[in-house]
Motif scaffolding. Sequence first.
Motif, PDB file in Angstrom:
ATOM      1  N   LEU A 178       0.821  -1.205   0.000  1.00 48.17           N
ATOM      2  CA  LEU A 178       0.000   0.000   0.000  1.00 48.17           C
ATOM      3  C   LEU A 178       0.860   1.262   0.000  1.00 48.17           C
ATOM      4  CD1 LEU A 178      -2.575  -1.113   2.734  1.00 48.17           C
ATOM      5  CD2 LEU A 178      -2.718  -1.448   0.264  1.00 48.17           C
ATOM      6  N   ILE A 179       0.304   2.346  -0.507  1.00 50.60           N
ATOM      7  CA  ILE A 179       0.983   3.636  -0.435  1.00 50.60           C
ATOM      8  C   ILE A 179       1.044   4.050   1.036  1.00 50.60           C
ATOM      9  CG2 ILE A 179       0.887   6.069  -1.091  1.00 50.60           C
ATOM     10  CD1 ILE A 179      -0.694   5.185  -3.583  1.00 50.60           C
ATOM     11  N   PRO A 180       2.229   4.344   1.562  1.00 50.24           N
ATOM     12  CA  PRO A 180       2.309   4.701   2.979  1.00 50.24           C
ATOM     13  C   PRO A 180       1.689   6.061   3.279  1.00 50.24           C
ATOM     14  CG  PRO A 180       4.448   4.982   1.933  1.00 50.24           C
ATOM     15  CD  PRO A 180       3.550   4.337   0.914  1.00 50.24           C
ATOM     16  N   THR A 181       1.244   6.221   4.507  1.00 51.11           N
ATOM     17  CA  THR A 181       0.812   7.534   4.963  1.00 51.11           C
ATOM     18  C   THR A 181       2.056   8.364   5.257  1.00 51.11           C
ATOM     19  OG1 THR A 181       0.694   6.805   7.270  1.00 51.11           O
ATOM     20  CG2 THR A 181      -1.316   6.589   5.951  1.00 51.11           C
ATOM     21  N   GLU A 197      -1.623 -10.949   1.964  1.00 48.17           N
ATOM     22  CA  GLU A 197      -1.015 -10.122   3.004  1.00 48.17           C
ATOM     23  C   GLU A 197      -0.942  -8.687   2.494  1.00 48.17           C
ATOM     24  OE1 GLU A 197       1.957 -12.404   5.883  1.00 48.17           O
ATOM     25  OE2 GLU A 197       2.763 -12.192   3.860  1.00 48.17           O
ATOM     26  N   GLN A 198      -0.929  -7.751   3.427  1.00 45.75           N
ATOM     27  CA  GLN A 198      -0.825  -6.340   3.048  1.00 45.75           C
ATOM     28  C   GLN A 198       0.312  -5.679   3.817  1.00 45.75           C
ATOM     29  OE1 GLN A 198      -4.631  -4.110   2.364  1.00 45.75           O
ATOM     30  NE2 GLN A 198      -5.531  -5.854   3.406  1.00 45.75           N
ATOM     31  N   LEU A 199       1.134  -4.943   3.086  1.00 42.22           N
ATOM     32  CA  LEU A 199       2.201  -4.176   3.719  1.00 42.22           C
ATOM     33  C   LEU A 199       1.779  -2.713   3.693  1.00 42.22           C
ATOM     34  CD1 LEU A 199       5.062  -4.226   4.982  1.00 42.22           C
ATOM     35  CD2 LEU A 199       5.938  -3.675   2.703  1.00 42.22           C
ATOM     36  N   ALA A 200       1.402  -2.218   4.848  1.00 42.82           N
ATOM     37  CA  ALA A 200       1.042  -0.816   5.008  1.00 42.82           C
ATOM     38  C   ALA A 200       2.177  -0.138   5.768  1.00 42.82           C
ATOM     39  CB  ALA A 200      -0.282  -0.685   5.759  1.00 42.82           C
ATOM     40  N   GLY A 201       2.014   1.112   6.098  1.00 38.04           N
ATOM     41  CA  GLY A 201       3.051   1.763   6.890  1.00 38.04           C
ATOM     42  C   GLY A 201       3.000   3.264   6.809  1.00 38.04           C
ATOM     43  N   VAL A 257      12.964   7.240   6.694  1.00 40.72           N
ATOM     44  CA  VAL A 257      12.466   6.440   7.813  1.00 40.72           C
ATOM     45  C   VAL A 257      11.093   5.899   7.435  1.00 40.72           C
ATOM     46  CG1 VAL A 257      11.857   6.378  10.261  1.00 40.72           C
ATOM     47  CG2 VAL A 257      13.709   7.890   9.474  1.00 40.72           C
ATOM     48  N   TYR A 258      10.956   4.576   7.488  1.00 37.01           N
ATOM     49  CA  TYR A 258       9.704   3.912   7.102  1.00 37.01           C
ATOM     50  C   TYR A 258       9.275   2.970   8.222  1.00 37.01           C
ATOM     51  CZ  TYR A 258       6.624   0.711   4.443  1.00 37.01           C
ATOM     52  OH  TYR A 258       5.573  -0.070   4.004  1.00 37.01           O
ATOM     53  N   GLN A 259       8.071   3.185   8.747  1.00 36.10           N
ATOM     54  CA  GLN A 259       7.482   2.311   9.769  1.00 36.10           C
ATOM     55  C   GLN A 259       6.561   1.337   9.053  1.00 36.10           C
ATOM     56  OE1 GLN A 259       7.901   2.578  13.269  1.00 36.10           O
ATOM     57  NE2 GLN A 259       6.669   0.748  13.573  1.00 36.10           N
ATOM     58  N   ALA A 260       6.996   0.094   8.899  1.00 36.21           N
ATOM     59  CA  ALA A 260       6.238  -0.906   8.149  1.00 36.21           C
ATOM     60  C   ALA A 260       5.256  -1.637   9.051  1.00 36.21           C
ATOM     61  CB  ALA A 260       7.185  -1.916   7.508  1.00 36.21           C
ATOM     62  N   MET A 261       4.111  -2.008   8.479  1.00 37.39           N
ATOM     63  CA  MET A 261       3.113  -2.796   9.200  1.00 37.39           C
ATOM     64  C   MET A 261       2.618  -3.907   8.275  1.00 37.39           C
ATOM     65  SD  MET A 261      -0.358  -1.585  11.175  1.00 37.39           S
ATOM     66  CE  MET A 261      -1.225  -1.062   9.692  1.00 37.39           C
ATOM     67  N   LEU A 262       2.971  -5.146   8.594  1.00 35.40           N
ATOM     68  CA  LEU A 262       2.579  -6.296   7.794  1.00 35.40           C
ATOM     69  C   LEU A 262       1.319  -6.912   8.386  1.00 35.40           C
ATOM     70  CD1 LEU A 262       3.338  -8.189   5.416  1.00 35.40           C
ATOM     71  CD2 LEU A 262       4.623  -9.561   7.087  1.00 35.40           C
ATOM     72  N   TRP A 288      13.534  -8.567   5.251  1.00 41.00           N
ATOM     73  CA  TRP A 288      12.621  -8.900   6.359  1.00 41.00           C
ATOM     74  C   TRP A 288      11.477  -9.768   5.866  1.00 41.00           C
ATOM     75  CZ3 TRP A 288       7.898  -5.684   7.485  1.00 41.00           C
ATOM     76  CH2 TRP A 288       7.236  -6.103   8.647  1.00 41.00           C
ATOM     77  N   LEU A 289      10.897  -9.411   4.734  1.00 43.62           N
ATOM     78  CA  LEU A 289       9.767 -10.173   4.193  1.00 43.62           C
ATOM     79  C   LEU A 289      10.198 -11.548   3.706  1.00 43.62           C
ATOM     80  CD1 LEU A 289       8.015  -7.303   2.198  1.00 43.62           C
ATOM     81  CD2 LEU A 289       7.255  -8.314   4.361  1.00 43.62           C
ATOM     82  N   ALA A 290      11.407 -11.645   3.169  1.00 45.89           N
ATOM     83  CA  ALA A 290      11.895 -12.939   2.671  1.00 45.89           C
ATOM     84  C   ALA A 290      12.236 -13.875   3.815  1.00 45.89           C
ATOM     85  CB  ALA A 290      13.135 -12.723   1.785  1.00 45.89           C
ATOM     86  N   GLY A 291      12.633 -13.294   4.963  1.00 42.03           N
ATOM     87  CA  GLY A 291      13.006 -14.125   6.112  1.00 42.03           C
ATOM     88  C   GLY A 291      11.823 -14.668   6.812  1.00 42.03           C
TER      89      GLY A 291
END
Length: 199
Positions: free
Chosen positions: A58-61, A124-128, A145-150, A196-199
Amino acid sequence: MSRSLRTPMLAALGAATLSACVSFGSEPPPFLLTLTADAAPAAGQARTTGEAEALTILIPTAPQKLRTQRIPVQQDDASIAYVKDAQWVEAPQRLFQRLLSETVAARTNRVILDEGQYLTAPGEQLAGQLLDFGVDEATNEAVVVYQAMLVGAGGKSVTQRRFEAREPIGGKIEAKRVGEALTTAANKVAGDVAGWLAG
Protein backbone atom coordinates in the motif's frame (compact mmCIF):
# COMPACT_ATOMS: atom_id res chain seq x y z
CA MET A 1 28.03 1.96 -9.25
CA SER A 2 26.41 5.35 -9.83
CA ARG A 3 22.73 5.73 -9.22
CA SER A 4 20.50 6.49 -12.18
CA LEU A 5 18.49 9.63 -11.59
CA ARG A 6 16.13 10.78 -14.29
CA THR A 7 16.02 14.57 -14.57
CA PRO A 8 13.95 15.66 -17.57
CA MET A 9 14.15 19.37 -18.19
CA LEU A 10 11.01 21.41 -17.55
CA ALA A 11 12.16 24.98 -18.07
CA ALA A 12 15.29 27.08 -18.25
CA LEU A 13 16.30 29.01 -15.16
CA GLY A 14 15.67 32.75 -15.23
CA ALA A 15 18.54 35.21 -15.25
CA ALA A 16 18.19 35.92 -11.55
CA THR A 17 18.56 32.96 -9.16
CA LEU A 18 18.73 32.74 -5.40
CA SER A 19 22.09 31.85 -3.90
CA ALA A 20 20.78 30.01 -0.80
CA CYS A 21 20.69 26.21 -0.80
CA VAL A 22 17.17 26.16 0.59
CA SER A 23 14.21 28.34 -0.19
CA PHE A 24 10.66 29.08 0.86
CA GLY A 25 9.85 30.44 -2.61
CA SER A 26 7.48 28.91 -5.15
CA GLU A 27 9.51 29.30 -8.36
CA PRO A 28 9.23 26.28 -10.71
CA PRO A 29 12.21 23.88 -10.55
CA PRO A 30 14.50 23.43 -13.57
CA PHE A 31 13.84 19.67 -13.54
CA LEU A 32 11.82 17.02 -11.71
CA LEU A 33 13.30 14.24 -9.57
CA THR A 34 12.22 10.62 -9.34
CA LEU A 35 13.40 7.41 -7.65
CA THR A 36 14.94 4.47 -9.49
CA ALA A 37 15.04 0.99 -7.95
CA ASP A 38 18.43 -0.75 -7.84
CA ALA A 39 16.68 -4.09 -8.37
CA ALA A 40 13.71 -4.99 -10.57
CA PRO A 41 12.05 -8.26 -11.64
CA ALA A 42 13.39 -9.82 -14.83
CA ALA A 43 11.34 -9.12 -17.95
CA GLY A 44 9.14 -12.03 -18.97
CA GLN A 45 9.28 -13.70 -15.55
CA ALA A 46 5.93 -15.27 -14.56
CA ARG A 47 4.87 -16.06 -10.99
CA THR A 48 1.76 -17.83 -9.75
CA THR A 49 0.46 -17.90 -6.20
CA GLY A 50 -2.69 -18.48 -4.17
CA GLU A 51 -4.69 -15.56 -2.84
CA ALA A 52 -3.29 -15.89 0.68
CA GLU A 53 0.34 -15.83 -0.52
CA ALA A 54 0.10 -12.64 -2.57
CA LEU A 55 1.42 -9.40 -1.06
CA THR A 56 -0.27 -6.05 -1.63
CA ILE A 57 2.01 -3.07 -0.93
CA LEU A 58 0.00 0.00 0.00
CA ILE A 59 0.98 3.64 -0.43
CA PRO A 60 2.31 4.70 2.98
CA THR A 61 0.81 7.53 4.96
CA ALA A 62 3.03 10.54 5.69
CA PRO A 63 3.17 13.61 7.94
CA GLN A 64 2.21 17.01 6.56
CA LYS A 65 5.80 18.01 5.76
CA LEU A 66 6.02 15.15 3.24
CA ARG A 67 2.60 15.67 1.65
CA THR A 68 4.18 17.87 -0.99
CA GLN A 69 6.39 17.29 -4.00
CA ARG A 70 9.10 19.44 -2.43
CA ILE A 71 11.99 18.06 -0.35
CA PRO A 72 12.07 19.15 3.31
CA VAL A 73 15.25 20.22 5.08
CA GLN A 74 15.14 19.85 8.87
CA GLN A 75 17.15 22.85 10.07
CA ASP A 76 16.56 22.30 13.80
CA ASP A 77 13.87 20.82 16.06
CA ALA A 78 11.40 23.57 15.14
CA SER A 79 12.36 24.76 11.65
CA ILE A 80 11.85 23.23 8.20
CA ALA A 81 12.77 24.72 4.83
CA TYR A 82 12.74 23.11 1.38
CA VAL A 83 15.53 22.36 -1.10
CA LYS A 84 15.76 25.13 -3.67
CA ASP A 85 14.76 24.15 -7.23
CA ALA A 86 13.95 20.55 -6.20
CA GLN A 87 10.62 18.87 -6.81
CA TRP A 88 9.52 15.24 -7.12
CA VAL A 89 7.67 14.19 -10.26
CA GLU A 90 4.84 12.99 -7.97
CA ALA A 91 4.16 12.57 -4.25
CA PRO A 92 7.14 10.93 -2.48
CA GLN A 93 4.87 8.37 -0.80
CA ARG A 94 3.82 7.05 -4.21
CA LEU A 95 7.40 7.05 -5.53
CA PHE A 96 8.59 5.13 -2.47
CA GLN A 97 5.74 2.60 -2.72
CA ARG A 98 6.62 1.91 -6.35
CA LEU A 99 10.34 1.51 -5.57
CA LEU A 100 9.51 -0.76 -2.64
CA SER A 101 7.24 -2.94 -4.82
CA GLU A 102 9.97 -3.30 -7.48
CA THR A 103 12.59 -4.21 -4.89
CA VAL A 104 10.47 -6.74 -3.00
CA ALA A 105 9.37 -8.37 -6.27
CA ALA A 106 13.00 -8.65 -7.41
CA ARG A 107 14.42 -9.98 -4.14
CA THR A 108 11.67 -12.38 -3.05
CA ASN A 109 9.48 -14.99 -4.73
CA ARG A 110 6.30 -13.16 -3.79
CA VAL A 111 3.63 -12.01 -6.23
CA ILE A 112 3.43 -8.27 -5.53
CA LEU A 113 0.20 -6.35 -6.09
CA ASP A 114 -0.62 -2.66 -6.09
CA GLU A 115 -3.67 -1.68 -4.04
CA GLY A 116 -5.57 -1.06 -7.29
CA GLN A 117 -4.65 -4.41 -8.88
CA TYR A 118 -6.11 -7.20 -6.79
CA LEU A 119 -9.40 -8.65 -8.03
CA THR A 120 -10.50 -10.87 -5.14
CA ALA A 121 -8.42 -10.92 -1.97
CA PRO A 122 -5.24 -8.87 -1.46
CA GLY A 123 -3.44 -11.61 0.50
CA GLU A 124 -1.02 -10.12 3.00
CA GLN A 125 -0.83 -6.34 3.05
CA LEU A 126 2.20 -4.18 3.72
CA ALA A 127 1.04 -0.82 5.01
CA GLY A 128 3.05 1.76 6.89
CA GLN A 129 4.14 5.34 7.45
CA LEU A 130 6.85 7.24 5.63
CA LEU A 131 8.01 9.18 8.67
CA ASP A 132 10.94 10.99 7.09
CA PHE A 133 12.06 11.51 3.50
CA GLY A 134 14.25 14.56 3.38
CA VAL A 135 17.44 16.21 4.58
CA ASP A 136 19.00 16.59 8.02
CA GLU A 137 20.90 19.87 7.65
CA ALA A 138 22.93 19.36 10.85
CA THR A 139 24.50 16.12 9.58
CA ASN A 140 24.31 16.92 5.83
CA GLU A 141 22.53 13.63 5.21
CA ALA A 142 19.50 12.39 3.33
CA VAL A 143 17.19 10.52 5.71
CA VAL A 144 14.52 7.91 4.96
CA VAL A 145 12.47 6.44 7.81
CA TYR A 146 9.70 3.91 7.10
CA GLN A 147 7.48 2.31 9.77
CA ALA A 148 6.24 -0.91 8.15
CA MET A 149 3.11 -2.80 9.20
CA LEU A 150 2.58 -6.30 7.79
CA VAL A 151 -1.05 -7.42 8.05
CA GLY A 152 -1.65 -11.15 7.60
CA ALA A 153 -4.20 -12.48 5.13
CA GLY A 154 -7.65 -11.89 6.58
CA GLY A 155 -6.24 -9.42 9.10
CA LYS A 156 -5.46 -12.16 11.61
CA SER A 157 -2.01 -10.85 12.56
CA VAL A 158 -0.12 -7.55 12.52
CA THR A 159 3.67 -7.13 12.69
CA GLN A 160 5.44 -3.77 12.84
CA ARG A 161 9.05 -2.88 12.13
CA ARG A 162 10.88 0.41 11.68
CA PHE A 163 13.51 0.90 8.98
CA GLU A 164 15.92 3.82 8.61
CA ALA A 165 18.75 4.75 6.27
CA ARG A 166 21.01 7.79 6.10
CA GLU A 167 23.16 8.77 3.15
CA PRO A 168 25.77 11.58 3.09
CA ILE A 169 24.96 14.33 0.63
CA GLY A 170 28.65 15.11 0.23
CA GLY A 171 28.47 18.84 -0.26
CA LYS A 172 26.07 21.71 -0.78
CA ILE A 173 22.37 20.94 -0.27
CA GLU A 174 21.14 21.18 -3.86
CA ALA A 175 18.58 19.36 -5.97
CA LYS A 176 20.70 16.78 -7.83
CA ARG A 177 22.87 15.80 -4.85
CA VAL A 178 19.86 15.49 -2.56
CA GLY A 179 17.89 13.48 -5.13
CA GLU A 180 20.76 11.01 -5.58
CA ALA A 181 21.30 10.65 -1.82
CA LEU A 182 17.58 10.08 -1.18
CA THR A 183 17.47 7.48 -3.98
CA THR A 184 20.37 5.61 -2.35
CA ALA A 185 18.79 5.78 1.12
CA ALA A 186 15.38 4.71 -0.21
CA ASN A 187 16.95 1.70 -1.93
CA LYS A 188 18.70 0.72 1.32
CA VAL A 189 15.39 0.82 3.19
CA ALA A 190 13.60 -1.10 0.44
CA GLY A 191 16.34 -3.75 0.46
CA ASP A 192 16.06 -4.13 4.25
CA VAL A 193 12.26 -4.47 3.98
CA ALA A 194 12.65 -7.11 1.25
CA GLY A 195 15.09 -9.04 3.47
CA TRP A 196 12.62 -8.90 6.36
CA LEU A 197 9.77 -10.17 4.19
CA ALA A 198 11.89 -12.94 2.67
CA GLY A 199 13.01 -14.13 6.11
